[in-house]
Design a protein around this motif. Structure first.
Motif, mmCIF file in Angstrom:
data_model
loop_
_atom_site.group_PDB
_atom_site.id
_atom_site.type_symbol
_atom_site.label_atom_id
_atom_site.label_comp_id
_atom_site.label_asym_id
_atom_site.label_seq_id
_atom_site.Cartn_x
_atom_site.Cartn_y
_atom_site.Cartn_z
ATOM 1 N N MET A 1 61.568 -106.264 -62.218
ATOM 2 C CA MET A 1 63.001 -106.283 -61.913
ATOM 3 C C MET A 1 63.257 -105.412 -60.695
ATOM 4 S SD MET A 1 64.698 -103.647 -64.696
ATOM 5 C CE MET A 1 64.294 -101.901 -64.653
ATOM 6 N N LYS A 2 64.483 -105.480 -60.177
ATOM 7 C CA LYS A 2 64.917 -104.605 -59.094
ATOM 8 C C LYS A 2 65.742 -103.467 -59.678
ATOM 9 C CE LYS A 2 65.068 -108.235 -55.580
ATOM 10 N NZ LYS A 2 65.944 -109.028 -54.681
ATOM 11 N N ALA A 3 65.602 -102.295 -59.080
ATOM 12 C CA ALA A 3 66.358 -101.128 -59.522
ATOM 13 C C ALA A 3 66.629 -100.221 -58.331
ATOM 14 C CB ALA A 3 65.599 -100.354 -60.599
ATOM 15 N N ILE A 4 67.676 -99.407 -58.458
ATOM 16 C CA ILE A 4 67.971 -98.385 -57.460
ATOM 17 C C ILE A 4 67.138 -97.155 -57.792
ATOM 18 C CG2 ILE A 4 69.717 -96.847 -56.513
ATOM 19 C CD1 ILE A 4 70.108 -99.679 -55.615
ATOM 20 N N VAL A 5 66.290 -96.746 -56.879
ATOM 21 C CA VAL A 5 65.370 -95.630 -57.093
ATOM 22 C C VAL A 5 65.805 -94.440 -56.247
ATOM 23 C CG1 VAL A 5 62.973 -94.863 -56.854
ATOM 24 C CG2 VAL A 5 63.469 -97.209 -57.582
ATOM 25 N N ILE A 6 65.813 -93.246 -56.860
ATOM 26 C CA ILE A 6 66.069 -92.012 -56.118
ATOM 27 C C ILE A 6 64.736 -91.559 -55.534
ATOM 28 C CG2 ILE A 6 66.872 -89.625 -56.256
ATOM 29 C CD1 ILE A 6 68.546 -90.445 -58.687
ATOM 30 N N THR A 7 64.565 -91.699 -54.235
ATOM 31 C CA THR A 7 63.269 -91.418 -53.610
ATOM 32 C C THR A 7 63.008 -89.927 -53.446
ATOM 33 O OG1 THR A 7 64.300 -91.685 -51.433
ATOM 34 C CG2 THR A 7 63.236 -93.622 -52.408
ATOM 35 N N THR A 8 64.071 -89.136 -53.295
ATOM 36 C CA THR A 8 63.977 -87.684 -53.205
ATOM 37 C C THR A 8 65.382 -87.146 -53.381
ATOM 38 O OG1 THR A 8 63.182 -85.809 -51.891
ATOM 39 C CG2 THR A 8 64.319 -87.575 -50.694
ATOM 40 N N ALA A 9 65.527 -85.876 -53.643
ATOM 41 C CA ALA A 9 66.864 -85.299 -53.798
ATOM 42 C C ALA A 9 67.600 -85.328 -52.458
ATOM 43 C CB ALA A 9 66.764 -83.871 -54.315
ATOM 44 N N GLY A 11 71.371 -87.055 -50.217
ATOM 45 C CA GLY A 11 72.606 -87.824 -50.136
ATOM 46 C C GLY A 11 72.386 -89.279 -50.495
ATOM 47 N N PRO A 12 73.411 -90.107 -50.321
ATOM 48 C CA PRO A 12 73.299 -91.518 -50.685
ATOM 49 C C PRO A 12 72.148 -92.248 -50.000
ATOM 50 C CG PRO A 12 75.592 -90.927 -50.278
ATOM 51 C CD PRO A 12 74.775 -89.742 -49.874
ATOM 52 N N GLU A 13 71.710 -91.755 -48.860
ATOM 53 C CA GLU A 13 70.637 -92.433 -48.127
ATOM 54 C C GLU A 13 69.301 -92.391 -48.863
ATOM 55 O OE1 GLU A 13 70.647 -88.142 -46.999
ATOM 56 O OE2 GLU A 13 72.197 -89.699 -47.133
ATOM 57 N N VAL A 14 69.161 -91.538 -49.877
ATOM 58 C CA VAL A 14 67.881 -91.458 -50.616
ATOM 59 C C VAL A 14 67.773 -92.552 -51.679
ATOM 60 C CG1 VAL A 14 67.819 -88.978 -50.230
ATOM 61 C CG2 VAL A 14 68.620 -89.852 -52.447
ATOM 62 N N LEU A 15 68.839 -93.305 -51.901
ATOM 63 C CA LEU A 15 68.820 -94.405 -52.870
ATOM 64 C C LEU A 15 68.227 -95.645 -52.221
ATOM 65 C CD1 LEU A 15 72.410 -93.959 -54.345
ATOM 66 C CD2 LEU A 15 70.267 -93.104 -55.306
ATOM 67 N N GLN A 16 67.225 -96.236 -52.863
ATOM 68 C CA GLN A 16 66.586 -97.432 -52.320
ATOM 69 C C GLN A 16 66.429 -98.495 -53.406
ATOM 70 O OE1 GLN A 16 62.895 -96.694 -50.313
ATOM 71 N NE2 GLN A 16 63.769 -95.220 -48.867
ATOM 72 N N LEU A 17 66.656 -99.743 -53.034
ATOM 73 C CA LEU A 17 66.440 -100.873 -53.939
ATOM 74 C C LEU A 17 64.962 -101.234 -53.913
ATOM 75 C CD1 LEU A 17 67.852 -102.988 -55.759
ATOM 76 C CD2 LEU A 17 67.980 -104.464 -53.753
ATOM 77 N N GLN A 18 64.307 -101.165 -55.062
ATOM 78 C CA GLN A 18 62.869 -101.417 -55.137
ATOM 79 C C GLN A 18 62.518 -102.322 -56.315
ATOM 80 O OE1 GLN A 18 60.699 -97.722 -55.276
ATOM 81 N NE2 GLN A 18 61.553 -96.943 -53.350
ATOM 82 N N GLN A 19 61.340 -102.937 -56.217
ATOM 83 C CA GLN A 19 60.780 -103.681 -57.348
ATOM 84 C C GLN A 19 60.107 -102.667 -58.279
ATOM 85 O OE1 GLN A 19 61.977 -107.516 -56.752
ATOM 86 N NE2 GLN A 19 60.513 -106.953 -58.328
#
Length: 276
Positions: A1-9, A11-19
């Motif tokens: 599935m796809k999910a919003i992943v917090i890549t690092t602590a 701002g909003p730019e750290v949110l990425q849509l990933q498989q």
């Protein structure tokens, strides 16, 4: 599935849509195909690295969602595949699917769209558990909620009025998007929802106003999201046997109080975090 992943602590730019991997369904859980999610303060804190999910919970953000039941665990009897529901989550709503304990799944209320239902569980469960289960607000009592025009505040006003309480609110600073003319518009909105006494904390001392409106007694229950800066003032605003429930620390976590405020009026101070 796809999910919003917090890549690092950050701002909003750290949110990425990933498989990512699909959630693993446990025997007492329901798998929901997500229709909509909501944005809570806890989600922004998690993104910043300040509010990690509980052990074993999904690492993806979001504390509530709505959607359609896609599968049920073998110990689940209430829910069926195809049911439209909303749910309180320990995390994971920013994804195409989420597995949720069946006890945290709720029916979509009559007259509420499936999309809008995504914004109900967190406020409903927070208010019900803290104001009614913990603080035991009952008909004929007085209730003060800080941040009356917030999600928590607007729900608290309506349900407290429905249960027969007299409702006091304070208004927070206005956000330009929803309340372009400032605090007074928020106060009017709270009044429209049923609040009996609306206090602009920028121009009034809420302790004095509470005492004035209650003949010097104070209110029976306070729901507070402000924390340190309001603690002593909240205690000063409580009636005999008054109950204060703290659910947020927007002004900080450390303060000093006069313990002799508690004893003569048998006051109770308690705290709660729904995610925990």
């Amino acid at each position: 599935m796809k999910a919003i992943v917090i890549t690092t602590a950050g701002g909003p730019e750290v949110l990425q849509l990933q498989q990512v991997e699909d959630p693993e369904l446990k025997d007492d859980e329901v798998l929901i195909k997500v229709e909509a999610t909501a944005l809570n303060r806890a989600d922004t804190l998690q993104r910043k690295g300040a509010h990690p999910p509980p052990k074993g919970a999904s690492p993806y953000p979001d504390l509530e969602c709505s959607g359609t039941v896609q599968a049920v665990g073998k110990n689940v009897s209430r829910w069926r595949v195809g049911d439209q529901v909303c749910a309180l989550l320990s995390g994971g709503g920013y994804a195409e699917k989420v597995a949720v304990p069946a006890a945290q799944v709720l029916p979509v209320p009559l007259g509420v769209s499936l999309k809008d239902a995504a914004g109900l569980p967190e406020v409903a469960c927070t208010v019900w558990s803290t104001v009614f289960m913990m603080s035991r607000l009952s008909a004929g009592e007085t209730f003060l909620v800080h941040g009356g025009s917030s999600g928590i505040g607007t729900f608290a006003i309506q349900i407290a009025k429905a249960k027969g309480a007299t409702v006091f609110v304070t208004a927070a600073l206005a956000g330009k998007a929803s309340f372009p003319t400032g605090n007074e518009e928020k106060l009017a909105f709270c009044k429209k929802l049923g609040a009996d006494v609306c206090i602009n904390y920028k121009t009034e001392d809420f302790v004095s106003r509470v005492k004035e409106e209650t003949g010097g007694k104070g209110v029976d229950v306070i729901l507070d999201c402000i924390g340190a800066a309001y603690l002593q003032r909240n205690l000063d605003s409580l009636n005999f046997d008054g109950r204060l429930c703290i659910i947020g620390l927007q002004s900080g976590a450390v303060t000093e109080i006069k313990l002799n405020t508690l004893l003569p009026r048998r006051l109770t101070v308690q705290g709660a975090g729904v995610r925990a």
